[in-house]
Enzyme design. Sequence first.
Site, PDB file in Angstrom:
ATOM      1  N   ASP A   7       6.538  -6.918  -1.537  1.00 58.97           N
ATOM      2  CA  ASP A   7       7.520  -6.237  -2.379  1.00 58.97           C
ATOM      3  C   ASP A   7       8.486  -7.244  -3.002  1.00 58.97           C
ATOM      4  O   ASP A   7       8.768  -8.290  -2.415  1.00 58.97           O
ATOM      5  CB  ASP A   7       8.287  -5.208  -1.529  1.00 58.97           C
ATOM      6  CG  ASP A   7       8.968  -4.154  -2.393  1.00 58.97           C
ATOM      7  OD1 ASP A   7       8.687  -4.104  -3.608  1.00 58.97           O
ATOM      8  OD2 ASP A   7       9.788  -3.390  -1.846  1.00 58.97           O
ATOM      9  N   ASN A  55       2.235   4.228  -6.625  1.00 60.83           N
ATOM     10  CA  ASN A  55       2.469   3.295  -7.726  1.00 60.83           C
ATOM     11  C   ASN A  55       1.914   3.782  -9.062  1.00 60.83           C
ATOM     12  O   ASN A  55       2.229   3.217 -10.115  1.00 60.83           O
ATOM     13  CB  ASN A  55       1.906   1.894  -7.400  1.00 60.83           C
ATOM     14  CG  ASN A  55       2.720   1.139  -6.357  1.00 60.83           C
ATOM     15  OD1 ASN A  55       2.183   0.376  -5.559  1.00 60.83           O
ATOM     16  ND2 ASN A  55       4.042   1.329  -6.350  1.00 60.83           N
TER      17      ASN A  55
HETATM   18  C1  IPE Z   1       5.336  -0.654  -1.677  1.00 62.93           C
HETATM   19  O1  IPE Z   1       6.202  -1.171  -2.635  1.00 62.93           O
HETATM   20  C2  IPE Z   1       3.929  -0.643  -2.197  1.00 62.93           C
HETATM   21  C3  IPE Z   1       3.293  -1.945  -2.326  1.00 62.93           C
HETATM   22  C4  IPE Z   1       3.784  -3.078  -1.896  1.00 62.93           C
HETATM   23  C5  IPE Z   1       1.998  -1.933  -2.925  1.00 62.93           C
HETATM   24  P1  IPE Z   1       6.999  -0.233  -3.647  1.00 62.93           P
HETATM   25  O2  IPE Z   1       7.914  -1.108  -4.395  1.00 62.93           O
HETATM   26  O3  IPE Z   1       6.044   0.587  -4.427  1.00 62.93           O
HETATM   27  O4  IPE Z   1       7.765   0.724  -2.631  1.00 62.93           O
HETATM   28  P2  IPE Z   1       9.094   1.587  -2.783  1.00 62.93           P
HETATM   29  O5  IPE Z   1       8.941   2.399  -4.018  1.00 62.93           O
HETATM   30  O6  IPE Z   1      10.235   0.627  -2.913  1.00 62.93           O
HETATM   31  O7  IPE Z   1       9.182   2.387  -1.537  1.00 62.93           O
HETATM   32  C1  IPE Z   2       5.564  -5.220  -5.306  1.00 65.33           C
HETATM   33  O1  IPE Z   2       6.586  -5.609  -6.160  1.00 65.33           O
HETATM   34  C2  IPE Z   2       4.227  -5.095  -5.993  1.00 65.33           C
HETATM   35  C3  IPE Z   2       3.725  -3.727  -6.136  1.00 65.33           C
HETATM   36  C4  IPE Z   2       4.253  -2.660  -5.632  1.00 65.33           C
HETATM   37  C5  IPE Z   2       2.543  -3.584  -6.950  1.00 65.33           C
HETATM   38  P1  IPE Z   2       7.392  -4.530  -7.006  1.00 65.33           P
HETATM   39  O2  IPE Z   2       6.718  -4.370  -8.318  1.00 65.33           O
HETATM   40  O3  IPE Z   2       7.579  -3.286  -6.237  1.00 65.33           O
HETATM   41  O4  IPE Z   2       8.760  -5.296  -7.190  1.00 65.33           O
HETATM   42  P2  IPE Z   2      10.219  -4.657  -7.176  1.00 65.33           P
HETATM   43  O5  IPE Z   2      10.361  -3.870  -5.930  1.00 65.33           O
HETATM   44  O6  IPE Z   2      10.346  -3.812  -8.410  1.00 65.33           O
HETATM   45  O7  IPE Z   2      11.126  -5.852  -7.199  1.00 65.33           O
HETATM   46 MG    MG Z   3       9.056  -2.588  -5.000  1.00 70.52          MG
END
Ligand code: IPE
Ligand code: IPE
Ligand code: MG
Length: 234
Positions: free
Chosen positions: A16, A64
């Site tokens: 994340d 996602n």
């Molecule tokens: C969790 O990250 C999912 C992945 C790392 C694939 P998100 O960024 O989607 O999670 P939330 O929305 O902060 O819970």
């Molecule tokens: C994690 O990084 C990757 C996926 C969930 C695909 P994010 O895209 O959630 O990054 P933030 O949380 O917006 O910084």
């Molecule tokens: Mg995220």
Amino acid sequence: MLNEIKIPRHIAFIMDGNGRWAKKRLLPRKAGHREGVVALRRMVDECEKAGVEMVSFYAFSTENWTRPQDEIDALFKMVKEFADKYLDEYVKRGFRIMFMGDLSKLPKETVDALKRILEKAKDNKGMIVNIALNYGGRDEILHAVNILLDAGLRNVDMQTLSDCMYTAGLPDPDVIVRSSGEKRLSNFMLWQAAYAELVFVDDLWPDFDEKIFANIIDEYSRRDRRYGNIRRIN
Ligand code: IPE
Ligand code: IPE
Ligand code: MG
């Protein structure tokens, strides 16, 4: 006193913070995802060096899909490029490759690239590299229940249900690591997480390096895993 180092059999990463990493640099979110792939490769190398048996990465959740379509498209394009560019090398290094989640919803070119790799890696015996794509813990449990219903079963025990999970026959994660300071599972490995140690790291995923990995192993080594008992079990 120096702590005895314990290497988890299975380490799982909730990757994340890619978006925030990019934002800090005034770059588009997909630049963060691109750097996230580099960090994933660094963690695979660290896991191999440490002698981990299985490493899992949460790459795309069932939630996602609510993101903007251009980000989703960029992500799956990157998964395909990753498969074409690096998974062959992983196959040569003897890694067992697996993907967990409902792949049927992914773009065809991406799925084809993943299938090619699965075929090439099918006889490998080395470290398991598991990538969660269109994965959700609740979705996985539901999927397992439906397999059992289709088989006409009316009574199931723990083992039977476990055997219908994507991770059937594989060890549960000993430690689940989440980057970027968020302290939640976000629907990751709900069934398998029952006794996982949770480690939350403030660093953003693209910044994960050798030092952060060493700190995680150190933190894990200091945990007392009791499994409901009154003393440390391992
Ligand atoms: C969790 O990250 C999912 C992945 C790392 C694939 P998100 O960024 O989607 O999670 P939330 O929305 O902060 O819970
Ligand atoms: C994690 O990084 C990757 C996926 C969930 C695909 P994010 O895209 O959630 O990054 P933030 O949380 O917006 O910084
Ligand atoms: Mg995220």
